[in-house]
Design a protein around this motif. Structure first.
Motif, PDB file in Angstrom:
ATOM      1  N   SER A 115     -99.338  68.375 -25.450  1.00  0.00           N
ATOM      2  CA  SER A 115     -98.547  69.415 -25.627  1.00  0.00           C
ATOM      3  C   SER A 115     -98.997  70.278 -27.011  1.00  0.00           C
ATOM      4  O   SER A 115     -99.456  69.792 -27.861  1.00  0.00           O
ATOM      5  N   SER A 116     -98.989  71.660 -26.853  1.00  0.00           N
ATOM      6  CA  SER A 116     -99.342  72.493 -27.973  1.00  0.00           C
ATOM      7  C   SER A 116     -98.623  72.706 -29.032  1.00  0.00           C
ATOM      8  O   SER A 116     -98.814  72.771 -30.273  1.00  0.00           O
ATOM      9  N   ASN A 117     -97.120  72.296 -28.874  1.00  0.00           N
ATOM     10  CA  ASN A 117     -96.191  72.101 -29.992  1.00  0.00           C
ATOM     11  C   ASN A 117     -95.250  71.164 -29.575  1.00  0.00           C
ATOM     12  O   ASN A 117     -94.292  71.374 -28.901  1.00  0.00           O
ATOM     13  N   SER A 118     -95.360  69.919 -30.140  1.00  0.00           N
ATOM     14  CA  SER A 118     -94.281  68.781 -29.824  1.00  0.00           C
ATOM     15  C   SER A 118     -92.904  68.989 -30.453  1.00  0.00           C
ATOM     16  O   SER A 118     -92.111  68.353 -29.941  1.00  0.00           O
ATOM     17  N   SER A 119     -92.736  70.162 -31.367  1.00  0.00           N
ATOM     18  CA  SER A 119     -91.289  70.463 -31.856  1.00  0.00           C
ATOM     19  C   SER A 119     -90.845  71.301 -30.912  1.00  0.00           C
ATOM     20  O   SER A 119     -89.365  71.221 -30.997  1.00  0.00           O
ATOM     21  N   ILE A 120     -91.603  71.797 -29.872  1.00  0.00           N
ATOM     22  CA  ILE A 120     -90.838  72.641 -28.774  1.00  0.00           C
ATOM     23  C   ILE A 120     -90.694  71.803 -27.719  1.00  0.00           C
ATOM     24  O   ILE A 120     -89.400  71.838 -27.049  1.00  0.00           O
ATOM     25  N   ALA A 121     -91.488  70.983 -27.278  1.00  0.00           N
ATOM     26  CA  ALA A 121     -91.547  70.307 -26.062  1.00  0.00           C
ATOM     27  C   ALA A 121     -92.432  69.235 -25.999  1.00  0.00           C
ATOM     28  O   ALA A 121     -93.682  69.457 -26.480  1.00  0.00           O
ATOM     29  N   THR A 122     -91.974  67.879 -25.441  1.00  0.00           N
ATOM     30  CA  THR A 122     -92.957  67.048 -25.416  1.00  0.00           C
ATOM     31  C   THR A 122     -93.180  66.695 -24.047  1.00  0.00           C
ATOM     32  O   THR A 122     -92.312  67.169 -23.210  1.00  0.00           O
ATOM     33  N   ILE A 123     -94.354  65.883 -23.645  1.00  0.00           N
ATOM     34  CA  ILE A 123     -94.815  65.621 -22.147  1.00  0.00           C
ATOM     35  C   ILE A 123     -95.271  64.335 -21.958  1.00  0.00           C
ATOM     36  O   ILE A 123     -96.225  64.015 -23.065  1.00  0.00           O
ATOM     37  N   THR A 124     -94.971  63.510 -21.197  1.00  0.00           N
ATOM     38  CA  THR A 124     -95.520  62.390 -20.678  1.00  0.00           C
ATOM     39  C   THR A 124     -96.759  62.576 -19.839  1.00  0.00           C
ATOM     40  O   THR A 124     -96.894  63.593 -19.210  1.00  0.00           O
ATOM     41  N   ASN A 125     -97.857  61.561 -19.638  1.00  0.00           N
ATOM     42  CA  ASN A 125     -98.718  61.423 -18.856  1.00  0.00           C
ATOM     43  C   ASN A 125     -98.206  61.421 -17.141  1.00  0.00           C
ATOM     44  O   ASN A 125     -99.043  61.762 -16.560  1.00  0.00           O
ATOM     45  N   ALA A 126     -97.087  61.211 -17.285  1.00  0.00           N
ATOM     46  CA  ALA A 126     -96.533  61.272 -15.768  1.00  0.00           C
ATOM     47  C   ALA A 126     -95.947  62.572 -15.382  1.00  0.00           C
ATOM     48  O   ALA A 126     -95.353  62.853 -14.664  1.00  0.00           O
TER      49      ALA A 126
END
Length: 328
Positions: free
Chosen positions: A195-206
Motif C-alpha cells: 500500500s502506498s499509504n497504510s494509514s488510509i488502507a492496508t492490504i494483505t498478499n491475499a
C-alpha cells in the motif's frame, strides 16, 4: 604497403629493404633490411606491434621490430608459401563481448546492455525488444530476442543470450470501501501487495483491503516469478455522520388549553374537535405510534417526540401535518 602506428607509409620493394615514406614530407628512407637477397611484396603490422614482410622470392615471412626497423627473424616454420603477394591479420575480437545483465524483462521496462559505446547494437526481434547503439533495450511485447554488438573499430561482433519479455499482471476487484470495512481485489496468489499509504488502507498478499481512514491510495502487486508489477488505485470513503435531531424537552403546558399534562391526555381533550369517524382514525394512529415506539421513548411523550416518532416510523407527511394542525 601499409600505414604504421606513426601515420607514415611502409612499403616492401624488389630489394631486401623496407622503406618508410614520411607522410608529412614525402621523404623516402630505408627503414629496415634483412640483409638477404630477396624482395618483399607485402608488409603489415601484426597485433604484437611488429612489422611482418612477405618475401616473394623465398616464399617466407620475415619479422622486423618497430619502431627501430631491426630485422628479427624468419617468422614461418619453414617450407615455402609459393609467391605470396600480401599479408593480413584478422581483427582481435576478444575485447568486445556483449553483456546481458538479466534474462527477463517486464513489458514497458528498459535494460542497459554493455558495452554502451564504440559500435552498433541490433535486435533479432525489434517488435519484441528494441535497442539503441548506446545499448538501451526497451521491452515492447511478449516474446524472446537476442542482441548483437559490432565494434566499429575492429568489426568484431558478439551476441547476447536470450532475453524474455514477460507481460505484466492485471488487477481487478473493488475500487472503494468505507472506513472500518473490508474489500477484495485480485490477484490474491503468487505475489505480494503493498500500500502506498497504510494509514488510509492496508492490504494483505491475499488481496484483502481494510479501510482505515478516508482518502486515496495506490496498491502495487509484484509477481514473484519475474518481478513484473501492476498498480490499482483505491478510495476509502468516510462514513456519514449521525443525523442531528436536537434537544427534546417536555413542555410545561399546551397553548390550546393552558394545562400541563401528558400528550395522551391532550389528544383525548382534542377528540371533541373531531367527528366520530375521524376519532377512530386518530385512535388507530395513536395506538400504532405507541405500540411501535422505540424502547428509549417513555410512556409520557412530549409533543415534539410524537412528531419525531411519526416521522421515523410512519414516513407519512400527511400524518405529520394532520397532528401539527390539530394539536396546537
Amino acid at each position: 604497403m601499409v600505414f604504421g602506428p606513426d601515420g607514415n607509409l611502409y612499403v616492401g620493394t624488389r630489394t631486401n629493404n623496407i622503406y618508410k615514406i614520411t607522410l608529412s614530407t614525402g621523404i623516402i628512407t630505408v627503414w629496415g633490411t634483412s640483409g638477404l637477397s630477396e624482395y618483399y611484396s607485402g608488409v603489415n603490422f601484426g597485433p604484437d606491434g611488429r612489422l611482418y614482410a612477405v618475401a616473394v622470392s623465398g616464399g617466407t615471412v620475415r619479422r622486423f621490430n618497430y619502431p627501430s626497423g631491426t630485422y628479427l627473424d624468419r617468422f614461418d616454420s619453414g617450407g615455402t608459401l609459393g609467391e605470396p603477394k600480401m599479408i593480413t591479420f584478422s581483427p582481435k575480437c576478444g575485447s568486445c563481448p556483449a553483456s546481458l545483465p538479466s534474462g527477463n524483462l517486464c513489458l514497458g521496462a528498459t535494460l542497459q546492455l554493455s558495452p554502451a559505446s564504440g559500435g552498433m547494437w541490433t535486435s533479432s526481434n525489434p517488435s519484441v525488444a528494441s535497442v539503441t547503439n548506446a545499448g538501451l533495450v526497451t521491452a515492447l511485447s511478449a516474446g524472446v530476442a537476442i542482441f548483437t554488438f559490432v565494434n566499429s573499430t575492429t568489426a568484431c561482433s558478439s551476441t547476447t543470450s536470450n532475453l524474455t519479455v514477460n507481460t505484466n499482471p492485471s488487477a481487478a476487484g473493488a475500487s472503494t470501501v468505507c472506513v472500518g470495512e473490508t474489500a477484495n481485489i485480485t490477484p490474491g496468489t503468487n505475489g505480494t501487495w503493498t500500500s502506498s499509504n497504510s494509514s488510509i488502507a492496508t492490504i494483505t498478499n491475499a488481496g484483502v483491503i481494510s479501510g482505515i481512514s478516508a482518502g486515496s491510495v495506490t496498491f502495487t502487486y509484484t509477481r514473484t516469478a519475474d518481478g513484473c508489477t501492476t498498480t490499482w488505485p483505491f478510495t476509502v470513503l468516510a462514513n456519514p455522520a449521525a443525523p442531528l435531531i436536537g434537544t427534546i424537552t417536555q413542555p410545561t403546558c399546551f397553548q390550546s388549553y393552558r394545562k400541563c399534562g401528558s400528550h395522551w391526555f391532550t389528544i383525548h381533550r382534542h377528540m371533541d374537535d373531531y367527528k366520530a369517524s375521524r376519532r377512530n382514525d386518530i385512535f388507530r394512529i395513536r395506538n400504532f405510534i405507541y405500540s411501535n415506539r422505540p424502547p428509549s421513548i417513555p410512556h409520557i411523550l412530549s409533543e415534539l417526540q410524537i412528531r419525531i416518532h411519526v416521522l421515523q416510523y410512519l414516513h407519512q407527511m400527511w400524518l405529520l401535518i394532520h397532528l401539527h394542525l390539530h394539536l396546537h
